[in-house]
Design an enzyme around this catalytic site. Structure first.
Site, PDB file in Angstrom:
ATOM      1  N   GLY A  18      57.825  14.256 -11.406  1.00  0.00           N
ATOM      2  CA  GLY A  18      57.461  13.327 -10.180  1.00  0.00           C
ATOM      3  C   GLY A  18      56.084  12.530 -10.619  1.00  0.00           C
ATOM      4  N   GLY A  19      55.448  12.038  -9.526  1.00  0.00           N
ATOM      5  CA  GLY A  19      54.123  11.288  -9.561  1.00  0.00           C
ATOM      6  C   GLY A  19      53.250  12.176 -10.145  1.00  0.00           C
ATOM      7  N   MET A  20      53.230  13.374 -10.141  1.00  0.00           N
ATOM      8  CA  MET A  20      51.939  14.175 -10.422  1.00  0.00           C
ATOM      9  C   MET A  20      52.395  15.286 -11.457  1.00  0.00           C
ATOM     10  SD  MET A  20      51.134  14.685  -6.461  1.00  0.00           S
ATOM     11  CE  MET A  20      51.176  13.244  -5.275  1.00  0.00           C
ATOM     12  N   ALA A  21      53.442  15.739 -11.739  1.00  0.00           N
ATOM     13  CA  ALA A  21      53.814  16.703 -12.732  1.00  0.00           C
ATOM     14  C   ALA A  21      54.965  16.711 -13.279  1.00  0.00           C
ATOM     15  CB  ALA A  21      53.827  18.051 -11.664  1.00  0.00           C
TER      16      ALA A  21
ATOM     17  N   LYS B 277      56.076  23.914 -14.854  1.00  0.00           N
ATOM     18  CA  LYS B 277      55.650  22.703 -14.107  1.00  0.00           C
ATOM     19  C   LYS B 277      54.286  22.136 -14.636  1.00  0.00           C
ATOM     20  CE  LYS B 277      55.519  20.984  -9.351  1.00  0.00           C
ATOM     21  NZ  LYS B 277      55.839  21.139  -7.819  1.00  0.00           N
TER      22      LYS B 277
ATOM     23  N   ASP C 261      57.237  20.092   3.141  1.00  0.00           N
ATOM     24  CA  ASP C 261      57.966  19.137   2.487  1.00  0.00           C
ATOM     25  C   ASP C 261      59.438  19.396   2.204  1.00  0.00           C
ATOM     26  OD1 ASP C 261      57.978  16.709   0.758  1.00  0.00           O
ATOM     27  OD2 ASP C 261      57.200  17.730  -0.891  1.00  0.00           O
TER      28      ASP C 261
HETATM   29  N1  LIG Z   1      62.769  26.222 -11.278  1.00  0.00           N
HETATM   30  C1  LIG Z   1      63.742  25.134 -11.392  1.00  0.00           C
HETATM   31  N2  LIG Z   1      64.734  25.250 -12.016  1.00  0.00           N
HETATM   32  C2  LIG Z   1      65.497  24.146 -12.152  1.00  0.00           C
HETATM   33  N3  LIG Z   1      64.999  22.939 -11.768  1.00  0.00           N
HETATM   34  C3  LIG Z   1      63.943  22.774 -11.170  1.00  0.00           C
HETATM   35  C4  LIG Z   1      62.862  23.923 -10.996  1.00  0.00           C
HETATM   36  N4  LIG Z   1      61.975  23.409 -10.403  1.00  0.00           N
HETATM   37  C5  LIG Z   1      61.987  22.188 -10.550  1.00  0.00           C
HETATM   38  N5  LIG Z   1      63.143  21.813 -10.862  1.00  0.00           N
HETATM   39  C6  LIG Z   1      63.741  20.262 -10.812  1.00  0.00           C
HETATM   40  O1  LIG Z   1      62.572  19.394 -10.746  1.00  0.00           O
HETATM   41  C7  LIG Z   1      62.701  18.717  -9.588  1.00  0.00           C
HETATM   42  C8  LIG Z   1      60.817  18.481  -9.196  1.00  0.00           C
HETATM   43  O2  LIG Z   1      60.375  19.621  -9.012  1.00  0.00           O
HETATM   44  P1  LIG Z   1      59.266  19.981  -7.967  1.00  0.00           P
HETATM   45  O3  LIG Z   1      58.603  21.192  -7.980  1.00  0.00           O
HETATM   46  O4  LIG Z   1      59.759  19.521  -6.622  1.00  0.00           O
HETATM   47  O5  LIG Z   1      58.320  18.760  -8.328  1.00  0.00           O
HETATM   48  P2  LIG Z   1      57.353  17.752  -7.785  1.00  0.00           P
HETATM   49  O6  LIG Z   1      56.066  18.390  -7.243  1.00  0.00           O
HETATM   50  O7  LIG Z   1      57.055  16.661  -8.633  1.00  0.00           O
HETATM   51  O8  LIG Z   1      58.334  17.249  -6.354  1.00  0.00           O
HETATM   52  C9  LIG Z   1      63.450  19.411  -8.568  1.00  0.00           C
HETATM   53  O9  LIG Z   1      64.011  18.651  -7.636  1.00  0.00           O
HETATM   54  C10 LIG Z   1      64.266  20.026  -9.670  1.00  0.00           C
HETATM   55  O10 LIG Z   1      65.514  18.852  -9.758  1.00  0.00           O
HETATM   56 MG   LIG Z   2      59.461  18.454  -4.985  1.00  0.00          MG
END
Ligand SMILES: Nc1ncnc2c1ncn2[C@@H]1O[C@H](COP(=O)(O)OP(=O)(O)O)[C@@H](O)[C@H]1O
Ligand SMILES: [Mg+2]
Length: 462
Positions: free
Chosen positions: A21-24, A44, A151
């Site tokens: 994403g933009g941040m992680a 993450k 969110d």
């Molecule tokens: N525990 C997980 N298992 C599988 N895929 C994951 C998991 N966590 C995140 N993802 C994938 O990474 C994407 C972004 O994760 P997210 O935690 O929402 O990050 P952000 O804070 O950048 O939005 C999710 O939409 C998913 O596709």
């Molecule tokens: Mg997210």
């Protein structure tokens, strides 16, 4: 999006990046120990460019704080968190599956709608997870913390190929006490297209904002369209539409005739702009969905979801499994030799090899005076020392006593490399067709011979 990483990160070994994403950045990872083999989890990690942004770090820590205490089948489980090389991270369970955005996209590519029971099942389970978070209490005092996710969007709900549904990303979630100190009224957070009207107005939000967003996600699952500003790149006009009481929200059945009236009702009730007329709790919404399921799809449950998803994504699942298996084997090999490599690095760093060599040479130069014969002796001894040094390098693997299974892995990888090389070489060899051979022999045999010599020479001169 997947890209290989293979990098040690504290107690974990990162395998590949599955999202940024933009941040992680989001990685698939495994424990960095030999007996951690077979376990996959997700890391993450804050992107380096965000590491100095205090408000973002606060958000990230918030996600950790809120989620760590949760224990519910429809909410992602956080295993661990910390900071390493100035990078804040959290480790969580891995869901082998799709986020809803990708699930919808895959169905659009196939040119079909999500099956009604699948869409209803996903939303029912998500509502259950949200209901748990909304009513989550302080474990000591029992006091309700009034958690709001804020969110909810298709990116932040996952469905495993095994049918499990999980709400993720509590990054901007709020607990009640924090409103007083950190949330400024008027500040908007969350994806614009999924915000509730009261969020856009900058009012104090409660769990009903998540219900509006879940209604929006449900609408999208049933129609394969975005509810606000479908087809537009910019999310901003959505802010206007969401708040506009004259903007009519059509029932999903307008775009998908298979949607029954019961689901139209549930979606529109969740999407009521006036939050006092919306579902007041996620449990109410979940109950309506459960009633719908037991009336129209009584035998539809997780095993059905699993077989449905596994048949849609069969090829993708197989390919990804092969990819993951190879990454894991390579990580396992690297983890096996890691302690010995570190040991070797420590020894060489301390200059042990150099010291040994200098010591021997110093002794020699005091004992041998310069005559042609003695020069030869000195050179021979230099050679011997050189050989010794070479052995230090090339004898490494023998002395590493690599555990047997790690050696097998290395052999396996070497074989794979060899097979790949042979495949590439086979591809490079042009097999002339009969026609081609006849024509060239009859018409231009000399030209061919010349060409061959030229190309060989040019290859040599290069
Ligand atoms: N525990 C997980 N298992 C599988 N895929 C994951 C998991 N966590 C995140 N993802 C994938 O990474 C994407 C972004 O994760 P997210 O935690 O929402 O990050 P952000 O804070 O950048 O939005 C999710 O939409 C998913 O596709
Ligand atoms: Mg997210």
């Amino acid at each position: 999006m997947q890209s290989e990483v293979l990098e040690r990160f504290g107690n974990y070994y990162l395998l590949d990046r599955i999202g940024t994403g933009g941040m992680a950045a989001i990685y698939r990872a495994r424990p960095a120990t030999l007996d951690g083999n077979g376990r996959i989890l997700v890391i993450k990690r804050v992107l380096p460019k965000m590491a100095d942004d205090p408000s973002f770090l606060q958000m990230f820590r918030n996600e950790i704080k809120v989620c760590m205490a949760f224990n519910h089948p429809n909410i992602i489980v956080i295993h661990d968190f910390g900071e390493l090389k100035k990078q804040t991270f959290l480790a969580m369970e891995y869901i082998d599956g799709k986020n809803l955005k990708d699930l919808i996209a895959a169905h659009s590519t196939l040119g079909r709608n999500l099956r009604i029971p699948l869409a209803a099942h996903i939303v029912e389970q998500s509502a259950r997870g949200l209901a748990y978070a909304h009513s989550f209490g302080n474990s000591v005092t029992g006091e309700n913390l009034h958690v709001v996710h804020r969110d909810i969007s298709p990116h932040n709900i996952l469905i495993g190929y095994d049918g499990r549904v999980k709400v993720i990303d509590f990054g901007i979630a709020k607990v009640d006490q924090e409103f007083t100190d950190t949330t400024k009224v008027g500040m908007i957070k969350g994806k614009a297209r999924y915000l509730a009207p009261e969020q856009i107005r900058g009012e104090r939000v409660d769990q009903r904002a998540d219900i509006f967003a879940l209604g929006n996600v449900f609408w999208e699952l049933l129609t394969q369209r975005k509810l606000f500003c479908h087809g537009m790149d910019s999310d901003l006009p959505a802010l206007q539409m969401i708040q506009d009481p004259n903007h009519f929200i059509e029932p999903p059945s307008t775009y998908n005739s298979e949607v029954p009236a019961e689901l139209d009702y549930i979606v529109l009730r969740a999407l009521t702009r006036d939050r006092d007329k919306r579902y007041q709790t996620a449990t109410e919404m979940e109950n309506d969905l459960r009633k719908f399921m037991s009336k129209f799809h009584p035998s539809y449950s997780t095993p059905q979801v699993e077989s449905e998803l596994k048949s849609i994504f069969a090829l993708e699942i197989r390919k990804d499994r092969e990819f993951l298996q190879e990454l894991n084997l390579r990580a396992q090999a690297a983890i096996a030799v890691q302690p010995q490599l570190e040991d070797f690095a420590r020894n060489t760093k301390a200059g042990n090899v150099e010291k040994k060599k200098t010591g021997i040479m110093a002794k020699l130069s005091t004992q041998v005076t310069v005559t042609p014969l003695r020069i030869l002796v000195v050179m021979a001894l230099y050679g011997a020392v050189g050989l010794l040094k070479m052995d230090e390098s090339y004898g490494i693997l023998e002395r590493f006593r690599v555990p047997e299974h790690a050696r097998n892995i290395l052999e396996y990888l070497a074989k794979q490399d060899q097979a790949r090389l042979e495949k590439q070489n086979a591809k490079r060899q042009v097999v002339p067709t009969e026609h081609h051979v006849e024509r060239t022999i009859a018409e231009k045999p000399v030209l061919i011979a010349k060409k061959k010599t030229q190309s060989t020479r040019s290859r040599i001169s290069r």
